[in-house]
Design a protein around this motif. Sequence first.
Motif, PDB file in Angstrom:
ATOM      1  N   VAL A   1       3.262  -7.653  10.117  1.00  0.00           N
ATOM      2  CA  VAL A   1       4.246  -8.967   9.733  1.00  0.00           C
ATOM      3  C   VAL A   1       4.851  -8.722   8.277  1.00  0.00           C
ATOM      4  CG1 VAL A   1       2.849 -10.112  11.388  1.00  0.00           C
ATOM      5  CG2 VAL A   1       2.274 -10.215   8.990  1.00  0.00           C
ATOM      6  N   GLU A   2       5.668  -9.682   8.165  1.00  0.00           N
ATOM      7  CA  GLU A   2       6.471  -9.845   6.766  1.00  0.00           C
ATOM      8  C   GLU A   2       5.548 -11.357   6.381  1.00  0.00           C
ATOM      9  OE1 GLU A   2       8.971  -8.654   5.286  1.00  0.00           O
ATOM     10  OE2 GLU A   2       8.976  -6.875   6.761  1.00  0.00           O
ATOM     11  N   ARG A   3       5.080 -11.106   4.958  1.00  0.00           N
ATOM     12  CA  ARG A   3       4.269 -11.937   4.483  1.00  0.00           C
ATOM     13  C   ARG A   3       5.085 -12.156   3.048  1.00  0.00           C
ATOM     14  NH1 ARG A   3      -1.963 -12.423   4.447  1.00  0.00           N
ATOM     15  NH2 ARG A   3      -2.322 -13.433   6.233  1.00  0.00           N
ATOM     16  N   PRO A   4       4.809 -13.375   2.277  1.00  0.00           N
ATOM     17  CA  PRO A   4       5.226 -13.430   0.791  1.00  0.00           C
ATOM     18  C   PRO A   4       4.259 -12.683   0.012  1.00  0.00           C
ATOM     19  CG  PRO A   4       4.930 -15.715   1.899  1.00  0.00           C
ATOM     20  CD  PRO A   4       4.442 -14.730   2.903  1.00  0.00           C
ATOM     21  N   VAL A   5       5.048 -11.890  -0.920  1.00  0.00           N
ATOM     22  CA  VAL A   5       4.422 -11.218  -2.110  1.00  0.00           C
ATOM     23  C   VAL A   5       3.503 -11.957  -2.714  1.00  0.00           C
ATOM     24  CG1 VAL A   5       4.416  -9.643  -4.111  1.00  0.00           C
ATOM     25  CG2 VAL A   5       6.177  -9.273  -2.150  1.00  0.00           C
ATOM     26  N   PRO A   6       2.171 -11.645  -2.808  1.00  0.00           N
ATOM     27  CA  PRO A   6       1.021 -12.695  -3.552  1.00  0.00           C
ATOM     28  C   PRO A   6       1.049 -12.476  -4.941  1.00  0.00           C
ATOM     29  CG  PRO A   6       0.081 -10.560  -2.786  1.00  0.00           C
ATOM     30  CD  PRO A   6       1.334 -10.467  -2.167  1.00  0.00           C
ATOM     31  N   GLU A   7       0.988 -13.592  -5.680  1.00  0.00           N
ATOM     32  CA  GLU A   7       1.068 -13.747  -7.077  1.00  0.00           C
ATOM     33  C   GLU A   7      -0.407 -13.751  -7.555  1.00  0.00           C
ATOM     34  OE1 GLU A   7       3.652 -13.552  -8.910  1.00  0.00           O
ATOM     35  OE2 GLU A   7       5.011 -13.415  -7.374  1.00  0.00           O
ATOM     36  N   PRO A   8      -0.511 -12.786  -8.768  1.00  0.00           N
ATOM     37  CA  PRO A   8      -1.923 -12.872  -9.249  1.00  0.00           C
ATOM     38  C   PRO A   8      -2.081 -14.292 -10.058  1.00  0.00           C
ATOM     39  CG  PRO A   8      -0.425 -11.288 -10.516  1.00  0.00           C
ATOM     40  CD  PRO A   8       0.509 -11.855  -9.425  1.00  0.00           C
ATOM     41  N   GLY A   9      -3.190 -14.695 -10.121  1.00  0.00           N
ATOM     42  CA  GLY A   9      -3.659 -15.673 -10.887  1.00  0.00           C
ATOM     43  C   GLY A   9      -4.380 -15.438 -12.055  1.00  0.00           C
ATOM     44  N   PRO A  10      -4.947 -16.187 -12.760  1.00  0.00           N
ATOM     45  CA  PRO A  10      -5.807 -15.835 -14.067  1.00  0.00           C
ATOM     46  C   PRO A  10      -6.754 -14.743 -13.603  1.00  0.00           C
ATOM     47  CG  PRO A  10      -5.411 -18.292 -13.973  1.00  0.00           C
ATOM     48  CD  PRO A  10      -5.053 -17.725 -12.426  1.00  0.00           C
ATOM     49  N   GLY A  11      -6.974 -13.874 -14.551  1.00  0.00           N
ATOM     50  CA  GLY A  11      -7.902 -12.680 -14.393  1.00  0.00           C
ATOM     51  C   GLY A  11      -7.753 -11.901 -13.299  1.00  0.00           C
ATOM     52  N   GLU A  12      -6.651 -11.697 -12.566  1.00  0.00           N
ATOM     53  CA  GLU A  12      -6.254 -11.078 -11.455  1.00  0.00           C
ATOM     54  C   GLU A  12      -5.070 -10.117 -11.890  1.00  0.00           C
ATOM     55  OE1 GLU A  12      -7.365 -13.887  -7.507  1.00  0.00           O
ATOM     56  OE2 GLU A  12      -5.297 -13.979  -8.322  1.00  0.00           O
ATOM     57  N   VAL A  13      -4.992  -9.079 -10.743  1.00  0.00           N
ATOM     58  CA  VAL A  13      -4.026  -8.001 -11.017  1.00  0.00           C
ATOM     59  C   VAL A  13      -3.288  -7.742  -9.613  1.00  0.00           C
ATOM     60  CG1 VAL A  13      -3.599  -5.369 -11.344  1.00  0.00           C
ATOM     61  CG2 VAL A  13      -5.062  -6.814 -12.937  1.00  0.00           C
ATOM     62  N   ARG A  14      -2.001  -7.555  -9.493  1.00  0.00           N
ATOM     63  CA  ARG A  14      -1.375  -7.227  -8.436  1.00  0.00           C
ATOM     64  C   ARG A  14      -0.966  -5.730  -8.432  1.00  0.00           C
ATOM     65  NH1 ARG A  14       3.645 -10.536  -7.231  1.00  0.00           N
ATOM     66  NH2 ARG A  14       4.739  -8.821  -8.440  1.00  0.00           N
ATOM     67  N   VAL A  15      -1.305  -5.005  -7.282  1.00  0.00           N
ATOM     68  CA  VAL A  15      -1.284  -3.620  -7.224  1.00  0.00           C
ATOM     69  C   VAL A  15      -0.550  -3.267  -6.087  1.00  0.00           C
ATOM     70  CG1 VAL A  15      -2.616  -1.477  -6.499  1.00  0.00           C
ATOM     71  CG2 VAL A  15      -3.510  -3.344  -8.076  1.00  0.00           C
ATOM     72  N   ARG A  16       0.447  -2.467  -6.270  1.00  0.00           N
ATOM     73  CA  ARG A  16       1.336  -1.779  -5.078  1.00  0.00           C
ATOM     74  C   ARG A  16       0.663  -0.705  -4.517  1.00  0.00           C
ATOM     75  NH1 ARG A  16       6.759  -1.216  -3.539  1.00  0.00           N
ATOM     76  NH2 ARG A  16       7.362  -2.355  -5.263  1.00  0.00           N
ATOM     77  N   VAL A  17       0.263  -0.763  -3.109  1.00  0.00           N
ATOM     78  CA  VAL A  17      -0.751   0.039  -2.588  1.00  0.00           C
ATOM     79  C   VAL A  17       0.147   1.503  -2.160  1.00  0.00           C
ATOM     80  CG1 VAL A  17      -2.084   0.272  -0.526  1.00  0.00           C
ATOM     81  CG2 VAL A  17      -1.912  -1.888  -1.557  1.00  0.00           C
ATOM     82  N   ARG A  18      -0.409   2.353  -2.503  1.00  0.00           N
ATOM     83  CA  ARG A  18      -0.152   3.778  -2.312  1.00  0.00           C
ATOM     84  C   ARG A  18      -0.542   4.642  -0.915  1.00  0.00           C
ATOM     85  NH1 ARG A  18       3.169   6.252  -6.143  1.00  0.00           N
ATOM     86  NH2 ARG A  18       3.288   7.921  -4.754  1.00  0.00           N
ATOM     87  N   ALA A  19      -2.006   4.314  -0.995  1.00  0.00           N
ATOM     88  CA  ALA A  19      -2.965   4.739   0.186  1.00  0.00           C
ATOM     89  C   ALA A  19      -4.151   3.952   0.458  1.00  0.00           C
ATOM     90  CB  ALA A  19      -3.202   6.200  -0.292  1.00  0.00           C
ATOM     91  N   VAL A  20      -4.413   3.670   1.829  1.00  0.00           N
ATOM     92  CA  VAL A  20      -5.714   3.050   2.524  1.00  0.00           C
ATOM     93  C   VAL A  20      -6.421   4.367   2.988  1.00  0.00           C
ATOM     94  CG1 VAL A  20      -6.235   1.307   3.933  1.00  0.00           C
ATOM     95  CG2 VAL A  20      -4.155   1.261   2.590  1.00  0.00           C
ATOM     96  N   ALA A  21      -7.782   3.956   3.336  1.00  0.00           N
ATOM     97  CA  ALA A  21      -8.461   4.760   3.780  1.00  0.00           C
ATOM     98  C   ALA A  21      -9.431   3.581   4.619  1.00  0.00           C
ATOM     99  CB  ALA A  21      -9.669   5.561   3.022  1.00  0.00           C
ATOM    100  N   LEU A  22      -9.531   4.137   6.100  1.00  0.00           N
ATOM    101  CA  LEU A  22     -10.131   3.564   7.049  1.00  0.00           C
ATOM    102  C   LEU A  22     -11.774   3.574   6.835  1.00  0.00           C
ATOM    103  CD1 LEU A  22      -7.977   3.694  10.143  1.00  0.00           C
ATOM    104  CD2 LEU A  22      -7.781   1.895   8.502  1.00  0.00           C
ATOM    105  N   ASN A  23     -12.269   2.440   7.408  1.00  0.00           N
ATOM    106  CA  ASN A  23     -13.842   2.377   7.542  1.00  0.00           C
ATOM    107  C   ASN A  23     -14.290   1.767   8.860  1.00  0.00           C
ATOM    108  OD1 ASN A  23     -14.786   3.326   4.531  1.00  0.00           O
ATOM    109  ND2 ASN A  23     -13.396   1.661   4.285  1.00  0.00           N
ATOM    110  N   HIS A  24     -15.340   2.113   9.397  1.00  0.00           N
ATOM    111  CA  HIS A  24     -15.857   1.431  10.330  1.00  0.00           C
ATOM    112  C   HIS A  24     -15.895  -0.218  10.264  1.00  0.00           C
ATOM    113  CE1 HIS A  24     -17.049   4.361  13.726  1.00  0.00           C
ATOM    114  NE2 HIS A  24     -17.153   5.232  12.654  1.00  0.00           N
ATOM    115  N   LEU A  25     -16.134  -0.594   9.073  1.00  0.00           N
ATOM    116  CA  LEU A  25     -15.983  -1.939   8.683  1.00  0.00           C
ATOM    117  C   LEU A  25     -14.613  -2.583   9.367  1.00  0.00           C
ATOM    118  CD1 LEU A  25     -16.961  -4.642   7.389  1.00  0.00           C
ATOM    119  CD2 LEU A  25     -15.942  -3.871   5.438  1.00  0.00           C
ATOM    120  N   ASP A  26     -13.632  -1.929   9.358  1.00  0.00           N
ATOM    121  CA  ASP A  26     -12.234  -2.343   9.846  1.00  0.00           C
ATOM    122  C   ASP A  26     -12.520  -2.489  11.304  1.00  0.00           C
ATOM    123  OD1 ASP A  26     -10.460  -2.068   7.485  1.00  0.00           O
ATOM    124  OD2 ASP A  26     -11.085   0.062   7.588  1.00  0.00           O
ATOM    125  N   LEU A  27     -13.054  -1.608  12.226  1.00  0.00           N
ATOM    126  CA  LEU A  27     -13.278  -1.787  13.451  1.00  0.00           C
ATOM    127  C   LEU A  27     -14.001  -2.979  13.943  1.00  0.00           C
ATOM    128  CD1 LEU A  27     -14.311   1.679  14.592  1.00  0.00           C
ATOM    129  CD2 LEU A  27     -12.001   0.917  14.118  1.00  0.00           C
TER     130      LEU A  27
END
Length: 347
Positions: free
Chosen positions: A22-48
């Motif tokens: 889906v299309e979602r708004p780009v999230p904005e970081p709050g105090p103490g947070e960082v926004r990261v542009r994701v370059r790679a993701v790895a799947l886990n059984h947790l995702d299942l």
Amino acid sequence: MAGSMRAVVIEEHGGPEVLRIVERPVPEPGPGEVRVRVRAVALNHLDLWLRKGVAGVRYPLPLVPGTDGAGIVDVLGPGVTGIEPGNACVLAPGVSCGRCEECSAGRDHLCRWYGILGETRDGTCADFIVVPAVNVLPKPESLSFEEAAAVPLPFLTAWHMLMERARLEPGETILLHAAGSAVSTAGIQIAELRGARILVTAGSDEKLARAREMGAEETINYRTQDFAKEVRRMTGKRGVDVILDHVGKDTWEGNIKSLAKGGRLVFCGNTSGTEALTPLPHVFFKSLSLLGSTMGSRSELFPIFRLMERGELYPVIDRVLPLGDIAQGHRVLEERLAFGRVVLTPW
């Protein structure tokens, strides 16, 4: 940054078809947070488990899945220092309060409010993710983004199981189940680095051959062999000192019978079922230890990455797919076709 981003979203539990892009708004970081542009993701059984749902567990749907990821620091929230936009990073998957006694003692994985990316808050399967600044770790220069994304959860889990919970010692004998899984491919390397004798199980001769290449001395095909009998034969009826397990019900009784006196069974999951028969006389007569383990302290990632930089540990990647093919990635994990990680890259 105004505008929208692409994200995988789970709105209801079910099969791979519930993984919606889906299309979602780009999230904005709050105090103490960082926004990261994701370059790679790895799947886990947790995702299942998140996708299918777990009896008695309520996930905060709709949710962006994805526990492991690596990328580029994009925007800093107010008060963040020591990190610069443009830094290459890898994300620590566990999130804690940072204030309680356990967090203050470096045991953040025992925090009462501990959560995991992609399980208790939006995860990495999107163009951007916002995380606490403490979860943004420098990416080892020797690793690609795909390799870095493949490291955190399974290596942290295996390291904590073997080094902190089971206290694996040089010269001990260890049995690791499901040798092709992400946690076990990490565990084989840690056990070899520790100087242990390594026995493994897997469901195919191909996976067993690859485990031998990684350092396994003895291999057992659990589809055609009784692993407990094979362990007794391979150890001269003594048994093994440590067992690393995340299978659960199907291996539980055999595990207890396979341990030597004073042996330790450390387990982090139950993919085959949650209820298991425990032969109690084996436990107390042999002075066995049954050790549950979930994740590990964020601090444990630092020695792991140092060993990665030196080439003494390495991520095992089975295949790399576009993030848009996440449903295929889920099927690969569900059908146990992978040896190591399934990694996804942007679209």
